[in-house]
Design a protein around this motif. Structure first.
Motif, PDB file in Angstrom:
ATOM      1  N   ALA A  62       0.835  -1.196   0.000  1.00 46.33           N
ATOM      2  CA  ALA A  62       0.000   0.000   0.000  1.00 46.33           C
ATOM      3  C   ALA A  62       0.875   1.252   0.000  1.00 46.33           C
ATOM      4  O   ALA A  62       1.851   1.339   0.744  1.00 46.33           O
ATOM      5  N   ASN A  63       0.521   2.220  -0.869  1.00 41.67           N
ATOM      6  CA  ASN A  63       1.200   3.515  -0.906  1.00 41.67           C
ATOM      7  C   ASN A  63       0.318   4.470  -1.692  1.00 41.67           C
ATOM      8  O   ASN A  63       0.112   4.298  -2.892  1.00 41.67           O
ATOM      9  N   ALA A  64      -0.192   5.490  -1.027  1.00 40.80           N
ATOM     10  CA  ALA A  64      -1.142   6.415  -1.649  1.00 40.80           C
ATOM     11  C   ALA A  64      -0.552   7.181  -2.826  1.00 40.80           C
ATOM     12  O   ALA A  64      -1.294   7.683  -3.673  1.00 40.80           O
ATOM     13  N   ASN A  65       0.788   7.267  -2.923  1.00 43.29           N
ATOM     14  CA  ASN A  65       1.421   8.012  -4.006  1.00 43.29           C
ATOM     15  C   ASN A  65       1.584   7.210  -5.296  1.00 43.29           C
ATOM     16  O   ASN A  65       1.979   7.754  -6.317  1.00 43.29           O
ATOM     17  N   VAL A  66       1.297   5.925  -5.266  1.00 41.29           N
ATOM     18  CA  VAL A  66       1.383   5.090  -6.466  1.00 41.29           C
ATOM     19  C   VAL A  66       0.061   5.186  -7.217  1.00 41.29           C
ATOM     20  O   VAL A  66      -1.013   5.102  -6.624  1.00 41.29           O
ATOM     21  N   LYS A  67       0.144   5.360  -8.521  1.00 42.36           N
ATOM     22  CA  LYS A  67      -1.039   5.426  -9.390  1.00 42.36           C
ATOM     23  C   LYS A  67      -1.036   4.232 -10.337  1.00 42.36           C
ATOM     24  O   LYS A  67      -0.012   3.582 -10.530  1.00 42.36           O
ATOM     25  N   ALA A  68      -2.150   3.984 -10.971  1.00 43.25           N
ATOM     26  CA  ALA A  68      -2.285   2.835 -11.862  1.00 43.25           C
ATOM     27  C   ALA A  68      -1.293   2.865 -13.019  1.00 43.25           C
ATOM     28  O   ALA A  68      -0.879   1.818 -13.512  1.00 43.25           O
ATOM     29  N   ASN A  69      -0.882   4.055 -13.453  1.00 40.50           N
ATOM     30  CA  ASN A  69       0.065   4.140 -14.568  1.00 40.50           C
ATOM     31  C   ASN A  69       1.488   4.442 -14.106  1.00 40.50           C
ATOM     32  O   ASN A  69       2.351   4.778 -14.904  1.00 40.50           O
ATOM     33  N   SER A  70       1.779   4.312 -12.798  1.00 43.45           N
ATOM     34  CA  SER A  70       3.127   4.530 -12.270  1.00 43.45           C
ATOM     35  C   SER A  70       4.075   3.441 -12.760  1.00 43.45           C
ATOM     36  O   SER A  70       3.664   2.313 -13.032  1.00 43.45           O
ATOM     37  N   ARG A  71       5.351   3.804 -12.861  1.00 42.59           N
ATOM     38  CA  ARG A  71       6.400   2.811 -13.115  1.00 42.59           C
ATOM     39  C   ARG A  71       6.973   2.447 -11.751  1.00 42.59           C
ATOM     40  O   ARG A  71       7.433   3.316 -11.014  1.00 42.59           O
ATOM     41  N   VAL A  72       6.919   1.161 -11.406  1.00 42.50           N
ATOM     42  CA  VAL A  72       7.346   0.689 -10.095  1.00 42.50           C
ATOM     43  C   VAL A  72       8.450  -0.345 -10.283  1.00 42.50           C
ATOM     44  O   VAL A  72       8.283  -1.311 -11.027  1.00 42.50           O
ATOM     45  N   PHE A  73       9.578  -0.121  -9.603  1.00 41.38           N
ATOM     46  CA  PHE A  73      10.719  -1.033  -9.657  1.00 41.38           C
ATOM     47  C   PHE A  73      11.011  -1.497  -8.242  1.00 41.38           C
ATOM     48  O   PHE A  73      11.086  -0.679  -7.319  1.00 41.38           O
ATOM     49  N   VAL A  74      11.183  -2.811  -8.067  1.00 40.58           N
ATOM     50  CA  VAL A  74      11.343  -3.382  -6.728  1.00 40.58           C
ATOM     51  C   VAL A  74      12.555  -4.305  -6.696  1.00 40.58           C
ATOM     52  O   VAL A  74      12.772  -5.094  -7.608  1.00 40.58           O
ATOM     53  N   ASN A  75      13.318  -4.199  -5.620  1.00 41.16           N
ATOM     54  CA  ASN A  75      14.437  -5.083  -5.355  1.00 41.16           C
ATOM     55  C   ASN A  75      14.200  -5.730  -3.990  1.00 41.16           C
ATOM     56  O   ASN A  75      13.610  -5.118  -3.099  1.00 41.16           O
ATOM     57  N   ILE A  76      14.661  -6.960  -3.817  1.00 38.46           N
ATOM     58  CA  ILE A  76      14.491  -7.657  -2.545  1.00 38.46           C
ATOM     59  C   ILE A  76      15.860  -8.085  -2.026  1.00 38.46           C
ATOM     60  O   ILE A  76      16.729  -8.476  -2.800  1.00 38.46           O
ATOM     61  N   SER A  77      16.054  -7.969  -0.712  1.00 32.63           N
ATOM     62  CA  SER A  77      17.277  -8.465  -0.086  1.00 32.63           C
ATOM     63  C   SER A  77      16.970  -8.886   1.346  1.00 32.63           C
ATOM     64  O   SER A  77      15.987  -8.454   1.944  1.00 32.63           O
ATOM     65  N   GLU A  78      17.821  -9.751   1.856  1.00 33.40           N
ATOM     66  CA  GLU A  78      17.700 -10.210   3.232  1.00 33.40           C
ATOM     67  C   GLU A  78      18.445  -9.227   4.133  1.00 33.40           C
ATOM     68  O   GLU A  78      19.421  -8.603   3.715  1.00 33.40           O
ATOM     69  N   TYR A  79      17.976  -9.070   5.378  1.00 41.56           N
ATOM     70  CA  TYR A  79      18.711  -8.216   6.308  1.00 41.56           C
ATOM     71  C   TYR A  79      18.878  -8.936   7.643  1.00 41.56           C
ATOM     72  O   TYR A  79      18.184  -9.899   7.944  1.00 41.56           O
ATOM     73  N   SER A  80      19.855  -8.430   8.435  1.00 46.78           N
ATOM     74  CA  SER A  80      20.168  -9.101   9.701  1.00 46.78           C
ATOM     75  C   SER A  80      19.611  -8.335  10.888  1.00 46.78           C
ATOM     76  O   SER A  80      18.422  -8.433  11.175  1.00 46.78           O
TER      77      SER A  80
END
Length: 127
Positions: A62-80
């Motif tokens: 959830a993020n109110a600033n994201v719109k249906a035509n937004s470009r969204v890039f996501v990276n995942i990493s583990e943390y300690s």
């Protein structure tokens, strides 16, 4: 936060009891932020933390600033110890099939490990 998931098969939605939590949001700044990279001045970064494992879809971010035509890039990493101390461990992790909507985005997440891991999703959004 531990996530509970009931595996029903790849063609069925999984029941997710907790969602990732947004941790921080920043505006994109710098020479290429708006000009050379064709990015909006309203572009921003944020990150979410989560504890989970398995193949989970859809995961709602959830993020109110994201719109249906937004470009969204996501990276995942583990943390300690905290979300600032990320590392690459033995677990294979990936984010697939990102689908923005007005108010957030959905993603298919895979965390290939036998028990829940602490993960951080770094997100860049160009609205």
């Amino acid at each position: 936060m531990e996530m509970k998931v009931e595996n029903k098969g790849s063609d069925q939605e999984q029941e997710v009891t907790e969602q990732p939590e947004e941790q921080e949001s920043k505006s994109a700044k710098g020479a290429g932020a708006a000009a050379g990279a064709n990015l909006s001045a309203a572009s921003f970064t944020t990150f979410y933390t989560w504890t989970a494992n398995g193949v989970i879809h859809p995961v709602n971010f959830a993020n109110a600033n994201v719109k249906a035509n937004s470009r969204v890039f996501v990276n995942i990493s583990e943390y300690s110890t905290d979300a600032q101390h990320r590392f690459i461990g033995a677990a294979r992790m990936a984010v697939y099939n990102i689908a923005p909507y007005d108010g957030g985005f959905l993603a298919w997440v895979e965390i290939s490990w036998g028990s829940p891991l602490k993960v951080r999703f770094d997100v860049f959004v160009d609205p």
